[in-house]
Write a protein that holds these residues in place. Structure first.
Motif, PDB file in Angstrom:
ATOM      1  N   LEU A  40     -28.762  37.423  70.779  1.00  0.00           N
ATOM      2  CA  LEU A  40     -29.443  37.577  69.495  1.00  0.00           C
ATOM      3  C   LEU A  40     -30.623  36.626  69.338  1.00  0.00           C
ATOM      4  CD1 LEU A  40     -26.297  37.971  67.229  1.00  0.00           C
ATOM      5  CD2 LEU A  40     -27.813  39.772  68.081  1.00  0.00           C
ATOM      6  N   GLN A  41     -30.960  35.902  70.382  1.00  0.00           N
ATOM      7  CA  GLN A  41     -32.078  34.969  70.300  1.00  0.00           C
ATOM      8  C   GLN A  41     -33.405  35.718  70.250  1.00  0.00           C
ATOM      9  OE1 GLN A  41     -31.536  32.155  73.492  1.00  0.00           O
ATOM     10  NE2 GLN A  41     -29.674  31.340  72.588  1.00  0.00           N
ATOM     11  N   ARG A  42     -34.420  35.014  69.740  1.00  0.00           N
ATOM     12  CA  ARG A  42     -35.780  35.560  69.605  1.00  0.00           C
ATOM     13  C   ARG A  42     -35.869  36.710  68.606  1.00  0.00           C
ATOM     14  NH1 ARG A  42     -38.564  32.464  72.598  1.00  0.00           N
ATOM     15  NH2 ARG A  42     -38.014  31.802  74.685  1.00  0.00           N
ATOM     16  N   ARG A  43     -35.013  36.624  67.574  1.00  0.00           N
ATOM     17  CA  ARG A  43     -35.037  37.625  66.502  1.00  0.00           C
ATOM     18  C   ARG A  43     -35.212  36.974  65.131  1.00  0.00           C
ATOM     19  NH1 ARG A  43     -30.369  41.978  68.196  1.00  0.00           N
ATOM     20  NH2 ARG A  43     -31.011  42.168  70.367  1.00  0.00           N
ATOM     21  N   GLY A  44     -35.544  35.680  65.113  1.00  0.00           N
ATOM     22  CA  GLY A  44     -35.742  34.978  63.846  1.00  0.00           C
ATOM     23  C   GLY A  44     -34.503  34.308  63.292  1.00  0.00           C
ATOM     24  N   LEU A  45     -33.371  34.459  63.978  1.00  0.00           N
ATOM     25  CA  LEU A  45     -32.138  33.864  63.468  1.00  0.00           C
ATOM     26  C   LEU A  45     -32.139  32.338  63.587  1.00  0.00           C
ATOM     27  CD1 LEU A  45     -29.600  36.496  64.811  1.00  0.00           C
ATOM     28  CD2 LEU A  45     -30.347  36.167  62.437  1.00  0.00           C
ATOM     29  N   GLY A  46     -32.765  31.803  64.630  1.00  0.00           N
ATOM     30  CA  GLY A  46     -32.864  30.353  64.768  1.00  0.00           C
ATOM     31  C   GLY A  46     -33.689  29.756  63.640  1.00  0.00           C
ATOM     32  N   ARG A  47     -34.774  30.415  63.307  1.00  0.00           N
ATOM     33  CA  ARG A  47     -35.619  29.983  62.183  1.00  0.00           C
ATOM     34  C   ARG A  47     -34.820  30.024  60.880  1.00  0.00           C
ATOM     35  NH1 ARG A  47     -40.959  29.327  61.412  1.00  0.00           N
ATOM     36  NH2 ARG A  47     -41.362  29.925  63.558  1.00  0.00           N
ATOM     37  N   LEU A  48     -34.090  31.102  60.671  1.00  0.00           N
ATOM     38  CA  LEU A  48     -33.251  31.228  59.476  1.00  0.00           C
ATOM     39  C   LEU A  48     -32.187  30.140  59.440  1.00  0.00           C
ATOM     40  CD1 LEU A  48     -32.378  32.757  56.941  1.00  0.00           C
ATOM     41  CD2 LEU A  48     -31.037  34.268  58.432  1.00  0.00           C
ATOM     42  N   LEU A  49     -31.547  29.899  60.578  1.00  0.00           N
ATOM     43  CA  LEU A  49     -30.526  28.858  60.651  1.00  0.00           C
ATOM     44  C   LEU A  49     -31.109  27.507  60.249  1.00  0.00           C
ATOM     45  CD1 LEU A  49     -27.723  27.743  61.466  1.00  0.00           C
ATOM     46  CD2 LEU A  49     -28.594  27.599  63.809  1.00  0.00           C
ATOM     47  N   MET A  50     -32.268  27.170  60.798  1.00  0.00           N
ATOM     48  CA  MET A  50     -32.863  25.865  60.490  1.00  0.00           C
ATOM     49  C   MET A  50     -33.312  25.780  59.031  1.00  0.00           C
ATOM     50  SD  MET A  50     -32.198  24.112  63.023  1.00  0.00           S
ATOM     51  CE  MET A  50     -33.027  22.650  62.396  1.00  0.00           C
ATOM     52  N   GLN A  51     -33.773  26.871  58.448  1.00  0.00           N
ATOM     53  CA  GLN A  51     -34.119  26.870  57.023  1.00  0.00           C
ATOM     54  C   GLN A  51     -32.882  26.580  56.187  1.00  0.00           C
ATOM     55  OE1 GLN A  51     -35.891  30.762  56.608  1.00  0.00           O
ATOM     56  NE2 GLN A  51     -37.933  30.022  57.142  1.00  0.00           N
ATOM     57  N   GLU A  52     -31.762  27.181  56.569  1.00  0.00           N
ATOM     58  CA  GLU A  52     -30.508  26.954  55.844  1.00  0.00           C
ATOM     59  C   GLU A  52     -30.006  25.519  56.035  1.00  0.00           C
ATOM     60  OE1 GLU A  52     -29.117  28.916  53.606  1.00  0.00           O
ATOM     61  OE2 GLU A  52     -30.700  30.388  53.938  1.00  0.00           O
ATOM     62  N   VAL A  53     -30.151  24.976  57.239  1.00  0.00           N
ATOM     63  CA  VAL A  53     -29.759  23.580  57.490  1.00  0.00           C
ATOM     64  C   VAL A  53     -30.580  22.651  56.601  1.00  0.00           C
ATOM     65  CG1 VAL A  53     -29.801  21.701  59.187  1.00  0.00           C
ATOM     66  CG2 VAL A  53     -28.911  23.948  59.836  1.00  0.00           C
ATOM     67  N   GLU A  54     -31.897  22.874  56.549  1.00  0.00           N
ATOM     68  CA  GLU A  54     -32.767  22.031  55.728  1.00  0.00           C
ATOM     69  C   GLU A  54     -32.427  22.165  54.246  1.00  0.00           C
ATOM     70  OE1 GLU A  54     -36.874  22.724  56.755  1.00  0.00           O
ATOM     71  OE2 GLU A  54     -36.402  22.561  58.892  1.00  0.00           O
ATOM     72  N   SER A  55     -32.153  23.365  53.793  1.00  0.00           N
ATOM     73  CA  SER A  55     -31.776  23.580  52.397  1.00  0.00           C
ATOM     74  C   SER A  55     -30.475  22.845  52.067  1.00  0.00           C
ATOM     75  CB  SER A  55     -31.622  25.083  52.141  1.00  0.00           C
ATOM     76  OG  SER A  55     -31.197  25.324  50.829  1.00  0.00           O
ATOM     77  N   TYR A  56     -29.510  22.955  52.956  1.00  0.00           N
ATOM     78  CA  TYR A  56     -28.229  22.256  52.767  1.00  0.00           C
ATOM     79  C   TYR A  56     -28.453  20.744  52.762  1.00  0.00           C
ATOM     80  CZ  TYR A  56     -23.368  20.900  53.378  1.00  0.00           C
ATOM     81  OH  TYR A  56     -22.135  20.329  53.207  1.00  0.00           O
TER      82      TYR A  56
END
Length: 116
Positions: free
Chosen positions: A52-68
């Motif tokens: 599932l890499q290279r589909r924007g999920l890593g970017r989403l994960l890091m946005q959620e980490v930063e928000s948390y």
């Protein structure tokens, strides 16, 4: 993950927050946010399912980490990035402070209340 020990005591420390990214009801990624100081956190164990890499999920994960991280009061994050992930983190606003290492040390400042 190579070398990961699911029974390692660090995973159970109260100051360490394991995070799971779900997509359509399925776990697809993970990270752990370790609170190491009054306003400092270290991001560890970042991973997205290989297929599932290279589909924007890593970017989403890091946005959620930063928000948390903001919600728990952190203002600065660090990550020991895999060398091949340095460009990924830079694209998200992280800055390399020690590129001379096998795993470059990168930081990101979080402004309280900032929305990205």
């Amino acid at each position: 993950m190579d070398g990961y020990d699911e029974r390692h005591p660090d995973d159970r420390l109260a100051s360490n927050h394991p995070l799971l990214l779900m997509h359509e009801g399925t776990p697809v990624g993970t990270a752990r946010l370790d609170v190491t100081g009054p306003r400092l956190g270290v991001v560890r164990l970042v991973a997205i399912e290989a297929n599932l890499q290279r589909r924007g999920l890593g970017r989403l994960l890091m946005q959620e980490v930063e928000s948390y991280a903001r919600r728990v009061g952190l203002e600065q994050l660090e990550v020991n990035a895999a060398k091949e992930a340095e460009g990924f983190y830079q694209s998200l606003g992280w800055v390399a402070v020690r590129s001379d290492r096998e795993n470059p040390l990168m930081t990101k400042s979080l402004s309280p209340g900032e929305i990205q």
